[in-house]
Design a protein around this motif. Structure first.
Motif, PDB file in Angstrom:
ATOM      1  N   LEU A 110       0.958  -1.686   0.327  1.00  0.00           N
ATOM      2  CA  LEU A 110       0.164   0.191   0.192  1.00  0.00           C
ATOM      3  C   LEU A 110       0.904   1.465   0.065  1.00  0.00           C
ATOM      4  CD1 LEU A 110      -3.164  -1.191   2.559  1.00  0.00           C
ATOM      5  CD2 LEU A 110      -3.077  -0.335  -0.338  1.00  0.00           C
ATOM      6  N   ASP A 111       2.136   1.318  -0.737  1.00  0.00           N
ATOM      7  CA  ASP A 111       3.273   2.157  -0.826  1.00  0.00           C
ATOM      8  C   ASP A 111       2.295   3.405  -0.804  1.00  0.00           C
ATOM      9  OD1 ASP A 111       6.199   2.791  -0.190  1.00  0.00           O
ATOM     10  OD2 ASP A 111       6.086   3.251  -2.069  1.00  0.00           O
ATOM     11  N   GLY A 112       2.289   3.981  -0.333  1.00  0.00           N
ATOM     12  CA  GLY A 112       2.006   5.456  -0.389  1.00  0.00           C
ATOM     13  C   GLY A 112       0.523   6.183  -0.494  1.00  0.00           C
ATOM     14  N   PHE A 113       0.074   5.171   0.077  1.00  0.00           N
ATOM     15  CA  PHE A 113      -1.449   5.117  -0.201  1.00  0.00           C
ATOM     16  C   PHE A 113      -2.298   6.302   0.098  1.00  0.00           C
ATOM     17  CE2 PHE A 113      -6.083   3.423   1.290  1.00  0.00           C
ATOM     18  CZ  PHE A 113      -7.152   4.058   0.304  1.00  0.00           C
ATOM     19  N   GLN A 114      -2.583   7.229   0.241  1.00  0.00           N
ATOM     20  CA  GLN A 114      -3.694   8.415   1.510  1.00  0.00           C
ATOM     21  C   GLN A 114      -4.818   8.280   1.049  1.00  0.00           C
ATOM     22  OE1 GLN A 114      -1.318  12.132   0.820  1.00  0.00           O
ATOM     23  NE2 GLN A 114       0.523  11.263   2.086  1.00  0.00           N
ATOM     24  N   PRO A 115      -6.100   7.539   1.942  1.00  0.00           N
ATOM     25  CA  PRO A 115      -7.189   7.582   1.453  1.00  0.00           C
ATOM     26  C   PRO A 115      -8.049   9.120   1.711  1.00  0.00           C
ATOM     27  CG  PRO A 115      -7.228   6.948   3.534  1.00  0.00           C
ATOM     28  CD  PRO A 115      -5.701   6.645   3.155  1.00  0.00           C
ATOM     29  N   ARG A 116      -8.833   9.144   0.543  1.00  0.00           N
ATOM     30  CA  ARG A 116      -9.714   9.963   0.447  1.00  0.00           C
ATOM     31  C   ARG A 116     -11.123   9.758   1.286  1.00  0.00           C
ATOM     32  NH1 ARG A 116      -5.743  11.855  -1.192  1.00  0.00           N
ATOM     33  NH2 ARG A 116      -5.365  11.803  -2.986  1.00  0.00           N
ATOM     34  N   TYR A 117     -11.265   9.482   2.000  1.00  0.00           N
ATOM     35  CA  TYR A 117     -12.580   9.591   3.141  1.00  0.00           C
ATOM     36  C   TYR A 117     -11.458   9.141   4.367  1.00  0.00           C
ATOM     37  CZ  TYR A 117     -10.865   4.465   2.353  1.00  0.00           C
ATOM     38  OH  TYR A 117     -10.237   2.642   2.331  1.00  0.00           O
ATOM     39  N   GLU A 118     -12.580   8.948   5.269  1.00  0.00           N
ATOM     40  CA  GLU A 118     -12.264   8.453   7.333  1.00  0.00           C
ATOM     41  C   GLU A 118     -13.586   7.296   7.067  1.00  0.00           C
ATOM     42  OE1 GLU A 118      -9.976  10.190  10.305  1.00  0.00           O
ATOM     43  OE2 GLU A 118     -10.625  11.161   8.404  1.00  0.00           O
ATOM     44  N   SER A 119     -12.551   6.689   8.059  1.00  0.00           N
ATOM     45  CA  SER A 119     -13.611   5.651   8.791  1.00  0.00           C
ATOM     46  C   SER A 119     -14.115   5.763  10.130  1.00  0.00           C
ATOM     47  CB  SER A 119     -12.310   4.707   9.647  1.00  0.00           C
ATOM     48  OG  SER A 119     -11.549   5.049  10.872  1.00  0.00           O
ATOM     49  N   THR A 120     -14.983   5.371   9.599  1.00  0.00           N
ATOM     50  CA  THR A 120     -16.704   5.641  10.412  1.00  0.00           C
ATOM     51  C   THR A 120     -16.446   5.704  12.164  1.00  0.00           C
ATOM     52  OG1 THR A 120     -18.070   4.550   8.586  1.00  0.00           O
ATOM     53  CG2 THR A 120     -18.649   5.732  11.558  1.00  0.00           C
ATOM     54  N   VAL A 121     -15.354   5.023  12.484  1.00  0.00           N
ATOM     55  CA  VAL A 121     -14.293   5.267  13.759  1.00  0.00           C
ATOM     56  C   VAL A 121     -14.075   6.341  14.239  1.00  0.00           C
ATOM     57  CG1 VAL A 121     -13.329   4.095  15.596  1.00  0.00           C
ATOM     58  CG2 VAL A 121     -14.650   2.277  14.455  1.00  0.00           C
ATOM     59  N   THR A 122     -13.097   6.394  13.821  1.00  0.00           N
ATOM     60  CA  THR A 122     -12.481   7.986  13.660  1.00  0.00           C
ATOM     61  C   THR A 122     -13.320   8.711  13.723  1.00  0.00           C
ATOM     62  OG1 THR A 122     -11.530   7.718  11.447  1.00  0.00           O
ATOM     63  CG2 THR A 122      -9.723   7.258  12.945  1.00  0.00           C
ATOM     64  N   ALA A 123     -14.306   9.105  12.244  1.00  0.00           N
ATOM     65  CA  ALA A 123     -15.009  10.519  12.361  1.00  0.00           C
ATOM     66  C   ALA A 123     -15.712  10.403  13.490  1.00  0.00           C
ATOM     67  CB  ALA A 123     -16.519  10.015  10.692  1.00  0.00           C
ATOM     68  N   ASN A 124     -15.948   9.536  14.690  1.00  0.00           N
ATOM     69  CA  ASN A 124     -16.310  10.105  15.627  1.00  0.00           C
ATOM     70  C   ASN A 124     -15.441   9.721  16.229  1.00  0.00           C
ATOM     71  OD1 ASN A 124     -19.062   8.003  15.314  1.00  0.00           O
ATOM     72  ND2 ASN A 124     -18.612   6.045  15.650  1.00  0.00           N
ATOM     73  N   LEU A 125     -14.396  10.079  16.363  1.00  0.00           N
ATOM     74  CA  LEU A 125     -13.660  10.595  17.316  1.00  0.00           C
ATOM     75  C   LEU A 125     -13.283  11.711  16.805  1.00  0.00           C
ATOM     76  CD1 LEU A 125     -10.980   7.668  17.631  1.00  0.00           C
ATOM     77  CD2 LEU A 125     -12.432   8.037  18.815  1.00  0.00           C
ATOM     78  N   TRP A 126     -13.386  12.162  15.510  1.00  0.00           N
ATOM     79  CA  TRP A 126     -12.495  13.673  15.545  1.00  0.00           C
ATOM     80  C   TRP A 126     -14.058  14.116  16.012  1.00  0.00           C
ATOM     81  CZ3 TRP A 126      -8.912  11.844  15.979  1.00  0.00           C
ATOM     82  CH2 TRP A 126      -8.047  11.089  15.202  1.00  0.00           C
TER      83      TRP A 126
END
Length: 493
Positions: A96-112
């Motif tokens: 997954l070298d260099g992968f930066q997603p364009r979305y947020e996981s549901t759990v981390t979205a809940n934390l933020w």
């Protein structure tokens, strides 16, 4: 002033609420701690210092305007398995070298959404496959604990080794982790921290890189039981994007702490007295039983007859699901791509270069047990065994058992590059002997520090609960924690 990085989540929350400290001050203290320690411990694979300070500044502004979330201004570490928008998310794999997603996981979205601050991404076993955090593309994590009189490096457990080490070394207030066969509870036991794998479906799996979809579950690793209760409240939610997440109200887990355990029936399964179990693990277990008995709980011997089949069944089901899930990493759309003569050659070279040894081993096992002629003999049989394991627990709970007490691990932390483990992968797999049953049955399991081994290293006890009755685990673990006290490593880094 107390060292800010030594505050528990509950203490930091209180200090922030009173105005004694700001989130910028707290976050700055953690950024400085990470800069000083990460070269020695290797807990973080990506540090997001600037983003963290911006999030902290925004948090302080919200607090000033009277808007506060449940985790307002609290700096957290995030396991590299969770998708974080625009930030390194590689499951600690080269593929997954260099992968930066364009979305947020549901759990981390809940934390933020609850006001938390992200310090960075935490090291882990590649694709969460491992019990020692030695299979990471970014190198092993070093346990902050050392045996008395020794300078030898120890493993922090896995796969959430970075999460456990960062919490134990005061490099974040708390951390997210995941558990497929013990990957929260085993590293928590090895580092003197608290880790809970909630009931399957309690937290959304959306945006978390999949290992074995029917077993994976998100959960926190924290410094104490109260912090774990606070974290799980924010992490848990139903989610339309994950059909396995369950639409049940999320309780106020923290409110269960301090409640009496008088009258609770605690099951002690004789099948967990495995052959060759060290005397100090048995002694720890007996000590835990005594503490709960003294607190008024009723101790009941129970039978979980299919426990002995759990580990072999797990190591069929999990690799089979991994083989299927990891088929998507082909070098075509994102991540690593090796050049080849044609597309087949490119696939082969990319996957050969991109996956580490342990991941390749599990993909091959999984592909084998799913292949024609072997599917019925292995995979289907393992799923039938899984049903029997689940039924064992259901029978115990039906008979009035409220929670089950077992050891969390068969030993304390072992050395990095342990020759015995390296030579025999099955010995490494045996580290999960007490934890895999919980994943196979989809139940909640919690590891709480309960003592130390002869070498002065932390040991944990595991509590297993009824589905969606995490409150009982928190309440019971709190009793053990009060009796055992908290454990911190001596600083050497």
């Amino acid at each position: 002033m107390t060292d800010l990085t030594s505050l528990t989540l509950a203490e930091a929350r209180s200090e922030l609420a009173s105005g004694a400290i700001t989130s910028v001050e707290l976050t700055g203290a953690y950024v400085a701690a990470i800069e000083a320690a990460n070269a020695s411990i290797n807990a973080y694979v990506a540090v997001t210092s600037e983003q963290a300070l911006e999030m902290a500044k925004a948090s302080d502004a919200r607090r000033a305007s009277g808007q506060t979330g449940a985790l307002e201004g609290i700096p957290l570490g995030i396991k590299d398995l969770y998708a974080t928008e625009g930030v390194h998310t590689q499951a600690c794999s080269h593929i997954l070298d260099g992968f930066q997603p364009r979305y947020e996981s549901t759990v981390t979205a809940n934390l933020w959404a609850d006001g938390a601050v992200m310090l960075g991404k935490l090291n882990m076993d590649e694709f969460a496959m491992g019990s020692s955090n030695e299979s990471s593309y970014y190198g092993p994590v070093i346990n902050p604990w050392r045996a008395e009189g020794s300078t030898a490096d120890l493993v922090p457990g896995g796969s959430s080794g970075g999460s456990a080490a960062a919490v134990a070394a005061n490099l974040c207030v708390a951390a997210t982790a995941t558990d497929t066969g013990g990957s929260i509870r085993q590293p928590a036991a090895f580092t003197g921290t608290v880790g809970i794998k909630p009931t399957y479906g309690r937290c959304s799996r959306w945006g978390i890189v999949a290992f074995a979809s029917s077993l994976d579950q998100a959960g926190p690793i924290t410094r104490d039981v109260r912090d774990a209760a606070i974290m799980l409240k924010s992490m848990a939610s139903v989610d339309d994007k994950d059909t396995t997440s369950v639409d049940l109200p999320v309780p106020d887990y923290e409110a269960s702490l301090g409640q009496s355990v008088k009258g609770l029936k605690i099951g002690i399964p004789r099948e967990y007295r495995v052959e060759g179990m060290p005397a100090e693990i048995e002694a720890l277990w007996q000590q835990g039983i005594a503490w709960l008995k003294d607190a008024g709980a009723e101790i009941v011997d129970i039978e979980l007859p299919h426990t002995k089949y759990a580990l072999p069944a797990y190591y069929i089901v999990a690799p089979a699901e991994a083989s299927s899930n990891l088929a998507r990493y082909d070098g075509v759309r994102y991540g690593l791509r090796e050049q080849g003569r044609d597309i087949t050659d490119m696939y082969e070279k990319t996957r050969a270069a991109g996956f580490g040894t342990e991941v390749k081993r599990r993909i091959m096992i999984g592909t084998y047990v799913l292949s024609a002629g072997y599917y019925d003999a292995y995979y289907l049989r393992a799923q039938k065994v899984r049903t029997l394991i689940k039924r064992d627990f259901e029978t115990a709970f039906h008979d009035g058992i409220d929670a089950i007490l077992t050891p969390a691990t068969p030993s304390s932390a072992f050395g990095i590059a342990d020759q015995e483990m390296a030579a025999d992968p099955v010995k490494m797999y045996l580290n999960d002997i007490f934890t895999v049953t919980v994943n196979m049955a989809g139940l909640p399991g919690l590891s709480v520090p309960a003592g130390r081994c002869a070498k002065g290293l932390p040991l944990g006890l595991q509590l297993i609960g009824r589905p969606f009755e995490e409150e009982t685990l928190f309440r019971t673990a709190h009793v053990i924690e009060q009796a055992a006290g908290r454990f911190s490593p001596s600083k050497w880094w």
